[in-house]
Design an enzyme around this catalytic site. Sequence first.
Site, PDB file in Angstrom:
ATOM      1  N   ASP A 219       3.429   1.618  -3.556  1.00  0.00           N
ATOM      2  CA  ASP A 219       3.932   0.239  -3.546  1.00  0.00           C
ATOM      3  C   ASP A 219       4.945   0.016  -4.674  1.00  0.00           C
ATOM      4  O   ASP A 219       4.858   0.637  -5.729  1.00  0.00           O
ATOM      5  CB  ASP A 219       2.747  -0.730  -3.687  1.00  0.00           C
ATOM      6  N   GLY A 220       5.882  -0.884  -4.412  1.00  0.00           N
ATOM      7  CA  GLY A 220       6.825  -1.297  -5.455  1.00  0.00           C
ATOM      8  C   GLY A 220       8.272  -0.900  -5.207  1.00  0.00           C
ATOM      9  O   GLY A 220       9.117  -1.087  -6.079  1.00  0.00           O
TER      10      GLY A 220
ATOM     11  N   HIS B 143      13.317   2.059  -0.917  1.00  0.00           N
ATOM     12  CA  HIS B 143      12.582   2.925   0.010  1.00  0.00           C
ATOM     13  C   HIS B 143      13.174   4.334  -0.017  1.00  0.00           C
ATOM     14  O   HIS B 143      12.444   5.328  -0.028  1.00  0.00           O
ATOM     15  CB  HIS B 143      12.627   2.364   1.432  1.00  0.00           C
TER      16      HIS B 143
ATOM     17  N   THR C 183      -0.264  -1.547   9.283  1.00  0.00           N
ATOM     18  CA  THR C 183      -0.226  -2.394  10.482  1.00  0.00           C
ATOM     19  C   THR C 183       0.460  -3.717  10.151  1.00  0.00           C
ATOM     20  O   THR C 183       1.291  -4.223  10.927  1.00  0.00           O
ATOM     21  CB  THR C 183      -1.670  -2.668  10.965  1.00  0.00           C
TER      22      THR C 183
ATOM     23  N   LEU D 167      -2.127  22.612   1.282  1.00  0.00           N
ATOM     24  CA  LEU D 167      -2.381  21.170   1.204  1.00  0.00           C
ATOM     25  C   LEU D 167      -2.273  20.501   2.578  1.00  0.00           C
ATOM     26  O   LEU D 167      -1.337  20.767   3.330  1.00  0.00           O
ATOM     27  CB  LEU D 167      -1.343  20.535   0.272  1.00  0.00           C
TER      28      LEU D 167
HETATM   29  C1  IPE Z   1       0.705  -1.646   1.143  1.00  0.00           C
HETATM   30  O1  IPE Z   1       1.815  -2.222   0.520  1.00  0.00           O
HETATM   31  C2  IPE Z   1       1.154  -0.822   2.311  1.00  0.00           C
HETATM   32  C3  IPE Z   1       1.910   0.388   1.983  1.00  0.00           C
HETATM   33  C4  IPE Z   1       2.147   0.842   0.777  1.00  0.00           C
HETATM   34  C5  IPE Z   1       2.408   1.114   3.113  1.00  0.00           C
HETATM   35  P1  IPE Z   1       2.257  -3.728   0.827  1.00  0.00           P
HETATM   36  O2  IPE Z   1       3.395  -4.026  -0.080  1.00  0.00           O
HETATM   37  O3  IPE Z   1       2.480  -3.912   2.273  1.00  0.00           O
HETATM   38  O4  IPE Z   1       0.939  -4.510   0.384  1.00  0.00           O
HETATM   39  P2  IPE Z   1       0.645  -6.064   0.204  1.00  0.00           P
HETATM   40  O5  IPE Z   1       0.995  -6.728   1.486  1.00  0.00           O
HETATM   41  O6  IPE Z   1       1.496  -6.550  -0.917  1.00  0.00           O
HETATM   42  O7  IPE Z   1      -0.804  -6.132  -0.128  1.00  0.00           O
HETATM   43  C1  IPE Z   2       6.099  -0.120  -0.560  1.00  0.00           C
HETATM   44  O1  IPE Z   2       7.028  -0.882  -1.243  1.00  0.00           O
HETATM   45  C2  IPE Z   2       6.647   0.442   0.723  1.00  0.00           C
HETATM   46  C3  IPE Z   2       6.068  -0.119   1.938  1.00  0.00           C
HETATM   47  C4  IPE Z   2       5.123  -1.033   1.969  1.00  0.00           C
HETATM   48  C5  IPE Z   2       6.553   0.378   3.192  1.00  0.00           C
HETATM   49  P1  IPE Z   2       7.285  -2.413  -0.918  1.00  0.00           P
HETATM   50  O2  IPE Z   2       8.385  -2.505   0.092  1.00  0.00           O
HETATM   51  O3  IPE Z   2       6.045  -3.105  -0.529  1.00  0.00           O
HETATM   52  O4  IPE Z   2       7.795  -2.913  -2.325  1.00  0.00           O
HETATM   53  P2  IPE Z   2       7.468  -4.290  -3.034  1.00  0.00           P
HETATM   54  O5  IPE Z   2       5.987  -4.434  -3.073  1.00  0.00           O
HETATM   55  O6  IPE Z   2       8.128  -5.357  -2.212  1.00  0.00           O
HETATM   56  O7  IPE Z   2       8.080  -4.149  -4.389  1.00  0.00           O
HETATM   57 MG    MG Z   3       4.605  -4.079  -1.613  1.00  0.00          MG
END
Ligand code: IPE
Ligand code: IPE
Ligand code: MG
Length: 255
Positions: free
Chosen positions: A25-26, A42, A71, A136
């Site tokens: 995430d992030g 991404h 999902t 792995l």
């Molecule tokens: C969780 O990240 C899903 C993935 C990393 C694929 P999100 O960014 O979608 O999570 P929420 O919605 O903030 O909890």
């Molecule tokens: C995680 O990064 C990637 C996916 C959920 C696909 P985010 O796109 O959720 O990034 P933030 O949370 O908005 O920074």
């Molecule tokens: Mg996110």
Amino acid sequence: MEHLENLLRQIDMTRLPRHVAMIMDGNGRWAKSRGQRRSDGHTEGVGSVRRVTELSSDLGIKYLTLYAFSTENWNRPQEEVDLLMHLIGWAIEKELPDLMRNNVRIHLLGDIDRIPEEPRARLTGARDATAANTGLQLNMCLSYSGRWELTEATRRIAADVAAGRLSPEEITEDLISSHLATGGIPDPDLLIRTGGEQRISNYLLWQNAYSELYFTPTLWPDFGKAEYAEAIIDYQNRERRFGKTSEQVAPKQQA
Ligand code: IPE
Ligand code: IPE
Ligand code: MG
């Protein structure tokens, strides 16, 4: 590099996690903080996937499970969904030679039929190409959520009961586990979430029952081998009690 080698020396190779799961995430915030588009975040995140896969493989960790698309992520703006789908297909194909060289086996978890045809073909192509590899196992969770998976499993179990192939008494924890997308894979020992949020976001709900959780504010594109090593060292300093007392699980003192 020196920093990484120093950390790697601190890892107890006899007590590695067998299975590491990650919530990547992030990416969006990483891009925004640099005045770039979310899509750039991404794209940059692919490098982190490569780094954690490489280190898992080098250390001899058996299973690495990555949350790539949930999902709930289908509800993002269509443009971002399209880009993510394209990127995932492109990245898996680009990384395939390295995955082969590292003897990595790809496994896909999730409602793969929902993925558009072109990226889906690239994903299943990579899975098939790596099927005989013995190193792995890299589980890619795509169009995945824990509740989706538990609903699917429940449907299949109920169908078996309705057809008289299974009695309700035969429904055990092991039977439920075997009906999940992760059937046959041990539960994660360590769950790492980058990006600062401290939540599970519908990830491996059944399987994470006793996982050790590691949350870091580091944004996914900035997550590298050194911090992964730090997470493993942190994990190795924890006492996993599984409901027992410390005295029960502590290693016996040598006389
Ligand atoms: C969780 O990240 C899903 C993935 C990393 C694929 P999100 O960014 O979608 O999570 P929420 O919605 O903030 O909890
Ligand atoms: C995680 O990064 C990637 C996916 C959920 C696909 P985010 O796109 O959720 O990034 P933030 O949370 O908005 O920074
Ligand atoms: Mg996110």
